[in-house]
Enzyme design. Structure first.
Site, short mmCIF file in Angstrom:
data_model
loop_
_atom_site.label_atom_id
_atom_site.label_comp_id
_atom_site.label_asym_id
_atom_site.label_seq_id
_atom_site.Cartn_x
_atom_site.Cartn_y
_atom_site.Cartn_z
N GLY A 48 0.81 -1.22 0.00
CA GLY A 48 0.00 0.00 0.00
C GLY A 48 0.84 1.25 0.00
N ALA A 49 1.91 1.28 -0.80
CA ALA A 49 2.88 2.38 -0.76
C ALA A 49 2.56 3.50 -1.74
CB ALA A 49 4.28 1.84 -1.03
N GLY A 54 1.88 4.84 3.64
CA GLY A 54 2.78 4.01 2.86
C GLY A 54 3.65 4.80 1.92
N TYR A 204 -13.74 -3.88 10.93
CA TYR A 204 -12.44 -3.21 10.85
C TYR A 204 -11.68 -3.43 12.16
CZ TYR A 204 -8.78 0.26 10.39
OH TYR A 204 -7.54 0.87 10.34
#
Length: 323
Positions: A48-49, A54, A204
């Site tokens: 997730g960069a 990220g 979540y």
């Protein structure tokens, strides 16, 4: 002063007071400073960069001359983010590589890991950062509830498939991004996949508690290997993670203002994972959780060894690592 202006001032002040109660101003994040070549020769995978924490984290690692592998679902967005990071990092920087990884598909996770093992001689740090937050009820490619599938199961399989390379590269580190919202969750072993009932907020929190229990059990499994694993809670950060949260149109300007005042920037949110990836202070430390670069005391449900082992065994079966 007109009545309309007076009412607006009163309402606005009331909303900001409420926001201060809901989101107390967080401890200011001190930006970390390391020697310019602190990560030279090291390979770091960041899931997730392409945005948020990220992206900010990948940028800092690039400045420290690491070889950064951006593992992202949106390849086009990741390529654009990588180009942006190269421009910001300056003339003396590491290397950034973009690879496709969809954590909602175990097939994609396996393909990514095969590619990494074929092309990379070492992995020094694996940072499990990607996540989804309170999305509508959807399922992953294998039929898992999306938040559990992406936030926990996808990273669970990813980490397992890369463990041999991490061990061969030791001393190496695994960093798991959790959330303080774990406090509002529990592991529903009777309906882990939320087939009977779906509560997006609970799911979540359940996935973030699963991150902490995974860290706890993985640290026990890795004893004696010189591979460490630690988790962190970054606090409330201004990112696109909350894109599925519905905010009334009239409240959006005030929410935006409050987020600028009370939320951390992505760069501030990236400081604790950067600390766990780089700092000599945590060399050999494993199975802990950190916040603001300090060890954080967790609730008992996040340190329940029996629940951690039970979740580990169940997760192994769900992702196909065990019968």
């Amino acid at each position: 002063m007109s009545a309309a202006v007076l009412v607006a001032a009163v309402v606005g002040g009331g909303v900001l007071l409420l926001m201060r109660r809901l989101f107390p101003r967080q401890k200011a994040a001190q930006l970390l400073r390391y020697p310019a070549d602190a990560m030279r020769g090291k390979t770091v995978i960041v899931t997730g960069a392409n945005c948020g924490i990220g992206k900010a984290l990948a940028g800092e690692l690039l400045k420290l001359r690491a070889r950064v592998i951006m593992a992202c679902r949106d390849r086009r967005g990741a390529e654009e983010a990588a180009e942006d990071l190269r421009k910001q990092a300056g003339p003396e920087q590491g290397e950034v590589v973009v690879k496709h990884l969809d954590l909602a598909s175990l097939k994609s996770v396996r393909a990514f890991c095969e590619e990494i093992k074929a092309e990379e001689s070492r992995i020094d740090v694996l940072i499990n950062n990607a996540g989804v937050y309170q999305c509508p009820y959807t399922k992953t490619e294998e039929g898992f509830e999306m938040q559990l599938g992406v936030n926990h199961l996808g990273h669970f399989l990813l980490t397992h498939l890369l463990l041999d390379l991490l061990k061969a590269s030791a001393p190496s580190r695994i960093v798991v991004v959790s959330s303080k919202l774990y406090k509002y969750g529990s592991i529903n072993f009777d309906d882990l996949n939320s087939e009977a009932k779906y509560d997006k907020a609970f799911c979540y929190s359940q996935s973030k508690l699963a991150n902490l229990l995974f860290t706890l059990q993985l640290a026990r499994e890795l004893q004696g290997t010189a591979v460490t694993v630690n988790a962190l809670t970054p606090g409330i950060v201004r990112t696109s993670l909350g894109r599925h949260v519905q905010i009334p149109l009239l409240a959006k300007p005030l929410f935006y203002l409050a987020s600028r005042v009370f939320f951390k920037s992505p760069l501030e949110g990236a400081q604790t994972p950067l600390y766990l990836a780089c700092s000599p202070e945590v060399e050999g430390v494993s199975g802990k959780c950190f916040a603001n670069c300090e060890e954080e005391e967790l609730m008992a449900k996040a340190t329940d060894e029996e629940a951690a082992k039970r979740l580990w065994d169940l997760s192994s079966r769900m992702v196909g690592l065990a019968d």
